[in-house]
Design a protein around this motif. Structure first.
Motif, PDB file in Angstrom:
ATOM      1  N   CYS A   1       0.831  -1.214   0.000  1.00  0.00           N
ATOM      2  CA  CYS A   1       0.000   0.000   0.000  1.00  0.00           C
ATOM      3  C   CYS A   1       0.860   1.258   0.000  1.00  0.00           C
ATOM      4  O   CYS A   1       0.615   2.198  -0.772  1.00  0.00           O
ATOM      5  CB  CYS A   1      -0.922  -0.003   1.209  1.00  0.00           C
ATOM      6  SG  CYS A   1      -2.271  -1.204   1.159  1.00  0.00           S
TER       7      CYS A   1
ATOM      8  N   ARG B   1      -4.417  12.021   2.055  1.00  0.00           N
ATOM      9  CA  ARG B   1      -4.063  10.737   1.442  1.00  0.00           C
ATOM     10  C   ARG B   1      -3.409   9.866   2.505  1.00  0.00           C
ATOM     11  O   ARG B   1      -2.762  10.377   3.425  1.00  0.00           O
ATOM     12  CB  ARG B   1      -3.034  10.899   0.307  1.00  0.00           C
ATOM     13  CG  ARG B   1      -3.454  11.691  -0.866  1.00  0.00           C
ATOM     14  CD  ARG B   1      -2.305  11.752  -1.874  1.00  0.00           C
ATOM     15  NE  ARG B   1      -1.993  10.449  -2.457  1.00  0.00           N
ATOM     16  CZ  ARG B   1      -0.772   9.946  -2.563  1.00  0.00           C
ATOM     17  NH1 ARG B   1       0.278  10.608  -2.100  1.00  0.00           N
ATOM     18  NH2 ARG B   1      -0.581   8.769  -3.131  1.00  0.00           N
TER      19      ARG B   1
ATOM     20  N   SER C   1     -12.421   8.613   2.066  1.00  0.00           N
ATOM     21  CA  SER C   1     -11.504   8.310   0.970  1.00  0.00           C
ATOM     22  C   SER C   1     -10.211   7.637   1.431  1.00  0.00           C
ATOM     23  O   SER C   1      -9.396   7.232   0.600  1.00  0.00           O
ATOM     24  CB  SER C   1     -11.150   9.599   0.215  1.00  0.00           C
ATOM     25  OG  SER C   1     -10.455  10.505   1.070  1.00  0.00           O
TER      26      SER C   1
ATOM     27  N   THR D   1      -7.544   4.862   3.009  1.00  0.00           N
ATOM     28  CA  THR D   1      -7.372   3.409   2.984  1.00  0.00           C
ATOM     29  C   THR D   1      -7.326   2.928   4.433  1.00  0.00           C
ATOM     30  O   THR D   1      -6.515   3.404   5.225  1.00  0.00           O
ATOM     31  CB  THR D   1      -6.075   3.023   2.261  1.00  0.00           C
ATOM     32  OG1 THR D   1      -6.191   3.397   0.881  1.00  0.00           O
ATOM     33  CG2 THR D   1      -5.819   1.523   2.345  1.00  0.00           C
TER      34      THR D   1
ATOM     35  N   VAL E   1     -20.753   2.894  -0.821  1.00  0.00           N
ATOM     36  CA  VAL E   1     -19.419   2.484  -1.244  1.00  0.00           C
ATOM     37  C   VAL E   1     -19.547   1.365  -2.274  1.00  0.00           C
ATOM     38  O   VAL E   1     -20.368   0.451  -2.124  1.00  0.00           O
ATOM     39  CB  VAL E   1     -18.588   2.005  -0.032  1.00  0.00           C
ATOM     40  CG1 VAL E   1     -17.297   1.324  -0.463  1.00  0.00           C
ATOM     41  CG2 VAL E   1     -18.299   3.179   0.891  1.00  0.00           C
TER      42      VAL E   1
ATOM     43  N   SER F   1     -14.505  -1.561  -3.617  1.00  0.00           N
ATOM     44  CA  SER F   1     -13.655  -0.834  -2.665  1.00  0.00           C
ATOM     45  C   SER F   1     -13.447  -1.603  -1.372  1.00  0.00           C
ATOM     46  O   SER F   1     -12.900  -1.062  -0.409  1.00  0.00           O
ATOM     47  CB  SER F   1     -14.272   0.535  -2.348  1.00  0.00           C
ATOM     48  OG  SER F   1     -14.308   1.344  -3.509  1.00  0.00           O
TER      49      SER F   1
ATOM     50  N   ILE G   1     -10.297  -1.448   3.183  1.00  0.00           N
ATOM     51  CA  ILE G   1     -11.276  -0.566   2.553  1.00  0.00           C
ATOM     52  C   ILE G   1     -10.513   0.472   1.731  1.00  0.00           C
ATOM     53  O   ILE G   1      -9.533   1.038   2.190  1.00  0.00           O
ATOM     54  CB  ILE G   1     -12.151   0.136   3.607  1.00  0.00           C
ATOM     55  CG1 ILE G   1     -12.728  -0.879   4.609  1.00  0.00           C
ATOM     56  CG2 ILE G   1     -13.262   0.926   2.914  1.00  0.00           C
ATOM     57  CD1 ILE G   1     -13.570  -1.961   4.000  1.00  0.00           C
ATOM     58  N   ASN G   2     -10.958   0.692   0.518  1.00  0.00           N
ATOM     59  CA  ASN G   2     -10.280   1.576  -0.435  1.00  0.00           C
ATOM     60  C   ASN G   2      -8.844   1.114  -0.710  1.00  0.00           C
ATOM     61  O   ASN G   2      -7.888   1.882  -0.586  1.00  0.00           O
ATOM     62  CB  ASN G   2     -10.274   3.025   0.053  1.00  0.00           C
ATOM     63  CG  ASN G   2     -11.664   3.600   0.235  1.00  0.00           C
ATOM     64  OD1 ASN G   2     -12.558   3.344  -0.574  1.00  0.00           O
ATOM     65  ND2 ASN G   2     -11.862   4.372   1.294  1.00  0.00           N
TER      66      ASN G   2
ATOM     67  N   HIS H   1      -5.462   0.091  -6.303  1.00  0.00           N
ATOM     68  CA  HIS H   1      -6.057  -0.720  -7.374  1.00  0.00           C
ATOM     69  C   HIS H   1      -5.144  -1.869  -7.794  1.00  0.00           C
ATOM     70  O   HIS H   1      -5.605  -2.816  -8.450  1.00  0.00           O
ATOM     71  CB  HIS H   1      -6.410   0.159  -8.571  1.00  0.00           C
ATOM     72  CG  HIS H   1      -5.225   0.738  -9.280  1.00  0.00           C
ATOM     73  ND1 HIS H   1      -4.519   0.057 -10.244  1.00  0.00           N
ATOM     74  CD2 HIS H   1      -4.619   1.956  -9.152  1.00  0.00           C
ATOM     75  CE1 HIS H   1      -3.531   0.808 -10.692  1.00  0.00           C
ATOM     76  NE2 HIS H   1      -3.568   1.964 -10.048  1.00  0.00           N
TER      77      HIS H   1
END
Length: 297
Positions: free
Chosen positions: A24, A160, A191, A193, A223, A227, A252-253, A256
């Protein structure tokens, strides 16, 4: 169940958790914008595999010890590379003597503009953690209940990043607290993670947490099911007696790229760390066709 981590550092559950964390963070670094890492149950940061605790319960030998000794296919090597670089940097000799906790993984992977915020309630562990990162301006440590800290810490100024919630599961109501923290955290920072670690011990409570969180996110927070990602692994039959047989993460989130990377890693890792009959793994989105049909109905 008591999961004081010095006795379990480097075991199969750690390898999966820290591989996911490292993947991540490496993904976040693809953009120039800074990110934050919030670790609610930080532990002591890094672990001495020659300590009395590690010698009394050398679970790392069946975890990271096996991984380091195994022949790793090129695609598995690529996925594990961010974590393995840290481990190799911490161990200068041929033998494994040190293993990173999640704070150390984060501290070694962030860039100068990124930030790590650590919470640890245990007094002795918090002092150890504070001493380790006292000179690192990018890492802040608080002796604080990480669950309660989320209200003040979210959303982070960077907008972020990632929240890791990895409790010791010493309390009977830990899944309840975990669910409450998930809902509060995601409401404040939808938004972000979020990575939730859970042992596969009380399977009824585990399923209630996973499915309840997924249902709340999809039906109440709109959601997308894509996600939500669940990554679990068990090294022997989950009904077997003795030490923890399985553990994993709800993300979660997720980045990709994470699901594809885990599809490479998890079959190999499960086979490499197998301890008996009934070992297995799963990588899914929790939301089943039956669940979706019931919501539509």
């Amino acid at each position: 169940m008591n999961y004081r981590h010095a006795f379990h550092a480097g075991n199969f559950a750690d390898v999966l958790k820290h591989a996911v964390l490292a993947l991540c963070l490496e993904h976040f670094k693809r953009k120039d914008k800074p990110f934050a890492v919030i670790d609610t149950h930080a532990g002591i940061g890094a672990y001495d595999l020659t300590s009395d605790a590690a010698r009394r319960s050398p679970e790392w030998q069946q975890g990271i010890g096996r991984v380091m000794a195994a022949e790793r296919p090129a695609d598995v090597e690529r996925v594990l590379a961010p974590l393995l670089r840290i481990i190799k940097a911490m161990n200068t000799g041929a033998d494994l003597t040190a293993y990173p906790g999640s704070p150390e993984v984060s501290a070694r992977l962030i860039r100068p503009a990124d930030r790590v915020h650590l919470c640890e309630l245990h007094e002795a562990d918090s002092k150890t953690l504070d001493k380790r990162y006292a000179l690192n301006a990018r890492v802040k440590m608080e002796q604080r209940d990480g669950y309660k800290a989320l209200k003040a810490l979210l959303p982070p100024r960077e907008k972020r990043g990632l929240v890791l919630i990895d409790p010791p599961f010493e309390s009977r109501d830990e899944f309840v607290r975990l669910a409450e923290a998930a809902m509060r955290g995601l409401e404040r920072w939808p938004s972000g993670t979020f990575v939730f670690w859970r042992p596969m011990k009380d399977l009824w409570s585990l399923d209630r947490f996973d499915e309840g969180l997924a249902e709340w996110l999809v039906t109440e927070r709109d959601v997308e099911p894509s996600s939500i990602l669940r990554a679990d692994m068990w090294v022997r039959d989950l009904q077997s007696e003795g030490k923890l047989a399985g553990a994993g993460l709800v993300i979660i989130n997720p980045p990709h790229t994470l699901e594809a990377d885990l599809l490479v890693l998890m079959p190999w890792l499960c086979e490499a760390l197998r301890q008996g009959e009934g070992a297995g793994w799963r990588l899914d989105g929790i939301v089943t066709g039956e669940m979706a049909a019931s919501w539509e109905g």
